[in-house]
Scaffold this active site. Structure first.
Site, PDB file in Angstrom:
ATOM      1  N   HIS A   1     -22.235  -1.763  27.261  1.00  0.00           N
ATOM      2  CA  HIS A   1     -23.346  -1.301  28.104  1.00  0.00           C
ATOM      3  C   HIS A   1     -23.004  -1.510  29.571  1.00  0.00           C
ATOM      4  CE1 HIS A   1     -24.955  -5.409  28.935  1.00  0.00           C
ATOM      5  NE2 HIS A   1     -24.598  -5.677  27.696  1.00  0.00           N
TER       6      HIS A   1
ATOM      7  N   ASP B   1     -25.527  -1.322  31.934  1.00  0.00           N
ATOM      8  CA  ASP B   1     -26.680  -1.885  32.643  1.00  0.00           C
ATOM      9  C   ASP B   1     -26.603  -3.408  32.667  1.00  0.00           C
ATOM     10  OD1 ASP B   1     -27.141  -1.730  29.802  1.00  0.00           O
ATOM     11  OD2 ASP B   1     -29.251  -2.190  30.128  1.00  0.00           O
TER      12      ASP B   1
ATOM     13  N   ASP C   1     -21.441 -10.209  31.438  1.00  0.00           N
ATOM     14  CA  ASP C   1     -22.286  -9.404  30.542  1.00  0.00           C
ATOM     15  C   ASP C   1     -22.662  -8.086  31.203  1.00  0.00           C
ATOM     16  OD1 ASP C   1     -23.932  -8.543  28.545  1.00  0.00           O
ATOM     17  OD2 ASP C   1     -25.509  -9.993  28.896  1.00  0.00           O
TER      18      ASP C   1
ATOM     19  N   GLU D   1     -29.204  -1.376  27.276  1.00  0.00           N
ATOM     20  CA  GLU D   1     -29.060  -2.462  26.305  1.00  0.00           C
ATOM     21  C   GLU D   1     -29.952  -3.645  26.681  1.00  0.00           C
ATOM     22  OE1 GLU D   1     -27.720  -5.798  23.961  1.00  0.00           O
ATOM     23  OE2 GLU D   1     -27.661  -5.714  26.126  1.00  0.00           O
ATOM     24  N   GLU D   2     -30.082  -3.909  27.988  1.00  0.00           N
ATOM     25  CA  GLU D   2     -30.770  -5.119  28.433  1.00  0.00           C
ATOM     26  C   GLU D   2     -32.286  -4.945  28.526  1.00  0.00           C
ATOM     27  OE1 GLU D   2     -29.331  -7.805  28.524  1.00  0.00           O
ATOM     28  OE2 GLU D   2     -27.285  -7.677  29.285  1.00  0.00           O
TER      29      GLU D   2
ATOM     30  N   GLU E   1     -19.147  -7.513  24.061  1.00  0.00           N
ATOM     31  CA  GLU E   1     -20.153  -8.462  24.551  1.00  0.00           C
ATOM     32  C   GLU E   1     -19.539  -9.854  24.660  1.00  0.00           C
ATOM     33  OE1 GLU E   1     -23.193  -8.101  25.567  1.00  0.00           O
ATOM     34  OE2 GLU E   1     -24.110  -6.366  24.584  1.00  0.00           O
TER      35      GLU E   1
ATOM     36  N   HIS F   1     -26.781 -13.766  32.348  1.00  0.00           N
ATOM     37  CA  HIS F   1     -28.193 -13.651  32.748  1.00  0.00           C
ATOM     38  C   HIS F   1     -28.592 -14.731  33.747  1.00  0.00           C
ATOM     39  CE1 HIS F   1     -29.560 -10.972  29.119  1.00  0.00           C
ATOM     40  NE2 HIS F   1     -28.280 -10.783  29.393  1.00  0.00           N
TER      41      HIS F   1
HETATM   42 ZN   LIG Z   1     -24.700  -7.677  27.054  1.00  0.00          ZN
END
Ligand SMILES: [Zn+2]
Length: 376
Positions: free
Chosen positions: A66, A68, A99, A133-134, A163, A348
């Site tokens: 992903h 995003d 990520d 995805e997020e 990932e 994150h």
């Molecule tokens: Zn991810």
């Protein structure tokens, strides 16, 4: 700058907050097109998805990722601006560094290098990217692409998602399965009224409390060799805000993280039977956001383990922990799916980063997996 550092940095500069791809996929598509891949942009709603393929026929090996990222939070809390890739102390900092823009860059470079060295490889080599995805919805990303694949009869044999799976060093953990996620919204009805007149009211919290206690105490299953037992968590919303009012309704939300020892159907039936046993007047809505999956020890796991041993010099450990990922949508196509990527300690968070040492070997790791599965 090395190619991987260069490309990861270019991706971090794109402010790709879900569902905005912010130009990441165009960058990757242009490179892969030059390398001989067939490019297809699958845009659904506000979501960009990229499907790039090389070769034809079986087996079909897909690298999944992903573009995003989650929001940076207050930029002032970052030691360097989150969308300005910065190198300090042997690490690359920026939102998405782990990520998973490093993973996306590494997969793209691995695919380029692999087809340059093996233009006549067997089967199909593909990259699938999404920009959704997020986010909380995940409707128009890989889920929607998979619906399109079913319509076309596009099958997938092996899927590697880049990932961040690793715990302390690249390759130490390979994720081979995920628990499912099943949510419920229960509304238990009572009769609203003044707290001073208990005979005129029916407090739905009091009525539901024994049932909730039993739900919370239930052992839903014992887990199995690959998964820990199913877990269950409750959150509650009720009341009017006034202390002298008994609420008329109780809203309870709960979530199962369930393993392959239980099914979503079974959990729903058991929950509803328990609520009925307690005599509640209730309505219940269910949302199944992901079924559990497990990739058994087959050709994909063997190739990934061999690649980690060769490239990283360590034996990887299979694991099924963590939340859900887009792998949950690919697995039901009958594909073997694993997740393998950099250390996830900073994802994150403020000051997200990836080690330059792991970044530099990532493309080689993915390329070796392609070699082991498609020849070379
Ligand atoms: Zn991810």
């Amino acid at each position: 700058m090395s190619p991987i550092l260069d490309l990861t940095s270019a991706l971090i500069r794109c402010r790709s907050l879900t569902p905005n791809d912010a130009g990441c996929q165009a960058l990757i598509a242009a490179r892969l097109e030059r390398a001989g891949f067939t490019i297809e942009h699958l845009r659904f709603g506000e979501v960009d998805n990229l499907w790039a393929t090389h070769g034809s026929g079986d087996p079909v090996l897909v690298f999944l990722g992903h573009t995003d990222v989650v929001p940076s939070g207050p930029e002032a809390e970052w030691a360097s601006p989150p969308f300005e890739p910065t190198i300090r102390d042997g690490r690359l900092y920026g939102r998405g560094a782990a990520d998973m823009k490093s993973g996306v860059a590494a997969m793209a470079l691995a695919l380029e290098d692999y087809v340059a060295a093996h233009p006549d490889h067997r089967g199909t080599l593909a990259l699938l990217l999404t920009s959704d995805e997020e986010g909380p919805v995940n409707r128009d990303g890989v889920k929607r692409v998979v619906e399109e694949f079913r319509r076309r009869g596009q099958r997938i044999d092996f899927c590697v998602t880049g990932e961040p799976s690793s715990r302390e060093r690249l390759g130490d953990i390979v994720r081979v399965g995920r628990r499912g996620s099943l949510s419920g919204r229960l509304r238990a009805r009572g009769v609203q009224g003044h707290v001073a007149y208990p005979d005129k009211v029916r407090n739905p919290i009091h009525l539901a409390a024994p049932a909730l206690a039993e739900l919370a105490a239930t052992r839903w299953d014992e887990g199995n060799a690959e998964f820990p037992p199913t877990s269950f968590q409750i959150s509650i919303h009720s009341g009017t805000g006034a202390l002298n009012v008994v609420p008329g309704e109780l809203e309870v939300r709960f979530n199962f993280r369930y393993c392959t020892a239980s099914s979503a159907d079974d959990l729903q039936v058991r929950t509803e039977a328990l609520l009925r046993k307690h005599g509640l007047d209730f309505a219940l809505e269910w949302d199944l956001s992901g079924e559990p999956f497990l990739t058994h020890d087959g050709p994909l796991r063997r190739a990934v383990n061999a690649a980690v041993l060769e490239v990283c010099g360590i034996a990887s450990q299979a694991d099924t922990g963590g939340g859900t990922s887009d792998a949950r949508f690919i697995a039901p196509l009958g594909a073997e799916v694993v997740e393998l990527g950099p250390v996830n300690a900073s994802i994150h968070k403020v000051d997200e980063s990836v080690g330059l040492d792991e970044l530099e070997v990532l493309p080689r790791l993915h390329q070796r997996i392609a070699e082991l599965l498609l020849g070379g």
